[in-house]
Structure formats: structure tokens, C-alpha cells
Design a protein around this motif. Sequence first.
Motif, mmCIF file in Angstrom:
data_model
loop_
_atom_site.group_PDB
_atom_site.id
_atom_site.type_symbol
_atom_site.label_atom_id
_atom_site.label_comp_id
_atom_site.label_asym_id
_atom_site.label_seq_id
_atom_site.Cartn_x
_atom_site.Cartn_y
_atom_site.Cartn_z
ATOM 1 N N LYS A 169 0.852 -1.181 0.000
ATOM 2 C CA LYS A 169 0.000 0.000 0.000
ATOM 3 C C LYS A 169 0.891 1.236 0.000
ATOM 4 O O LYS A 169 2.087 1.154 0.277
ATOM 5 C CB LYS A 169 -0.924 -0.009 1.212
ATOM 6 C CG LYS A 169 -1.891 -1.193 1.240
ATOM 7 C CD LYS A 169 -2.826 -1.096 2.418
ATOM 8 C CE LYS A 169 -3.766 -2.304 2.485
ATOM 9 N NZ LYS A 169 -4.606 -2.422 1.282
ATOM 10 N N VAL A 170 0.299 2.384 -0.288
ATOM 11 C CA VAL A 170 1.089 3.595 -0.467
ATOM 12 C C VAL A 170 1.888 3.936 0.784
ATOM 13 O O VAL A 170 3.077 4.268 0.710
ATOM 14 C CB VAL A 170 0.181 4.782 -0.863
ATOM 15 C CG1 VAL A 170 0.969 6.101 -0.836
ATOM 16 C CG2 VAL A 170 -0.393 4.555 -2.251
ATOM 17 N N HIS A 171 1.257 3.862 1.957
ATOM 18 C CA HIS A 171 1.985 4.201 3.186
ATOM 19 C C HIS A 171 3.116 3.208 3.449
ATOM 20 O O HIS A 171 4.161 3.573 4.003
ATOM 21 C CB HIS A 171 1.030 4.270 4.380
ATOM 22 C CG HIS A 171 0.537 2.936 4.855
ATOM 23 N ND1 HIS A 171 -0.518 2.273 4.264
ATOM 24 C CD2 HIS A 171 0.969 2.125 5.875
ATOM 25 C CE1 HIS A 171 -0.739 1.131 4.897
ATOM 26 N NE2 HIS A 171 0.155 1.013 5.859
ATOM 27 N N GLN A 172 2.929 1.956 3.028
ATOM 28 C CA GLN A 172 3.993 0.963 3.180
ATOM 29 C C GLN A 172 5.145 1.244 2.217
ATOM 30 O O GLN A 172 6.309 1.021 2.555
ATOM 31 C CB GLN A 172 3.436 -0.438 2.932
ATOM 32 C CG GLN A 172 2.465 -0.916 3.987
ATOM 33 C CD GLN A 172 1.846 -2.250 3.624
ATOM 34 O OE1 GLN A 172 1.413 -2.478 2.495
ATOM 35 N NE2 GLN A 172 1.800 -3.164 4.584
ATOM 36 N N VAL A 173 4.811 1.739 1.031
ATOM 37 C CA VAL A 173 5.853 2.116 0.066
ATOM 38 C C VAL A 173 6.735 3.204 0.649
ATOM 39 O O VAL A 173 7.973 3.133 0.582
ATOM 40 C CB VAL A 173 5.218 2.586 -1.263
ATOM 41 C CG1 VAL A 173 6.282 3.204 -2.173
ATOM 42 C CG2 VAL A 173 4.534 1.430 -1.972
ATOM 43 N N LEU A 174 6.119 4.232 1.223
ATOM 44 C CA LEU A 174 6.870 5.349 1.792
ATOM 45 C C LEU A 174 7.729 4.897 2.972
ATOM 46 O O LEU A 174 8.916 5.244 3.066
ATOM 47 C CB LEU A 174 5.904 6.452 2.237
ATOM 48 C CG LEU A 174 5.119 7.131 1.110
ATOM 49 C CD1 LEU A 174 4.040 8.032 1.691
ATOM 50 C CD2 LEU A 174 6.057 7.923 0.218
ATOM 51 N N LYS A 175 7.132 4.140 3.855
ATOM 52 C CA LYS A 175 7.867 3.660 5.027
ATOM 53 C C LYS A 175 9.020 2.754 4.624
ATOM 54 O O LYS A 175 10.160 2.910 5.103
ATOM 55 C CB LYS A 175 6.915 2.912 5.965
ATOM 56 C CG LYS A 175 7.583 2.333 7.204
ATOM 57 C CD LYS A 175 6.571 1.575 8.051
ATOM 58 C CE LYS A 175 7.246 0.923 9.258
ATOM 59 N NZ LYS A 175 6.260 0.160 10.084
ATOM 60 N N SER A 176 8.759 1.800 3.737
ATOM 61 C CA SER A 176 9.786 0.854 3.308
ATOM 62 C C SER A 176 10.900 1.555 2.537
ATOM 63 O O SER A 176 12.075 1.228 2.705
ATOM 64 C CB SER A 176 9.161 -0.239 2.439
ATOM 65 O OG SER A 176 8.185 -0.961 3.156
#
Length: 220
Positions: free
Chosen positions: A137-144
Motif C-alpha cells: 500500500k502507499v503508506h507501506q511504500v513510503l515507510k519501506s
Amino acid sequence: MQMKGAIGGFYKLCDWIMKLAFINLLWMVFSIFGLVVFSFFPATIAMFVVIRKMLMGDFDIPVFKTFLESFKKDFFKSNLLGLILFILGYFLYVDIHLIRTTGGLLNLIYYPALIICLGFVLTVCYAFPTFVHYDFKVHQVLKSSFIIMLLNPLSTILIVIGGSAVYLLMTTVPGLIPLFSGSTLAVVIMWSSFFAFSRIERAERAALGISDTAVVKRNK
């Protein structure tokens, strides 16, 4: 018949050059088609999807079909990612501008703020490969992307060096910009990111006992 030796290598190089030029053309046309605001990020993600497949050995993919399918499939998700990145980047820009114009005690945080901006730019570089390589998901992309940037200095250094080389080449020979600016930079970023992704996947296999085949299937 597959050509080998020097002739085969030269043919493959020419094939890469032509495909990179075509991909860059698609990226520019699709970006302009949506007045940039609504299509830059979907077009950029589509470009990374094609580049990723080529670097992973699927060189004979139908470039236009793959690009178009990714553009349509990830249109809203990639625009959401782009909106978040734009907002974060805008706030960082405003902060730097205020620090420079206000002066005084704020000058003490000028260089730390620049370091934060550099970290943001590098996180953005990892965001595109992470988006296309993992089903996040988008927030996971940013965090990762942020975590990968911090924990993989080798890949980060390669991105900086490669990106600087591409910038130097494009500014030295401006005529190459319409043909290779985006696609060449995407190759550098995606290829450098593979080092980080490989390290992550080796750690996963060691910790969870995931087979090589399982990892490959997940990333296809």
C-alpha cells in the motif's frame, strides 16, 4: 538465431538503446497527455515497471502494451503516492526557504534541514522501485523506501553516483534529454535498488525459510 560474441553483444546494446529511447518517448508523451499533473506519476511508475522486467531478464516484453497496462492499472495509486510526495516536498521547500530568508537562530538548523531534504530525495528515488517490486500500500511504500534508504548505503551511493553521471551526461549533451533522460535514470535507480532488494530477500529466506522460487514468484 541468437547471435553470440562481439556481434551479439553489439546487437544487444543497440536493442537496449532503442528500447530505452522508446520507453523515454512513452514516458514523455503519457506525462504530457495528462497535463503532467495527473499523469506524471502513473507514467513514471509504468516506465519503472517496464525497466524492472527488462533488468530481470524479460527483455522481449511488449513495451507499449506493458507500459499502457501499468499506466491504467496503477493510475490512482501512483497519483496518491505522487500527491503525498508533492505535499512533503513542498513543506520541506517552504521550511528551507523560511530558514534562508529569516536568518538568525534559524540558521543553526539550516544544514540539518538540508540533510533531511537529501534523505527525502533519496527516499523518493527508492519509492518508485519499491512501488513496482512489492505489492505494498502507499503508506507501506513510503515507510519501506525510507528504511531501505537508511539500511542500504551501497545502493544509495550507487544511485547518487549513477544519477549524477546521468545528469552530467544530459547537461553536456542536451540533445539526449528527449531520448534517454528518464529511462536511463530509471535503469540506474532500478538496478541499484536490486542490491537492496536482494539483501532484504536473503534476510527473509534466512529468517522464514522462504525458498528462492517463492520469492521470485512473489515479485513477478
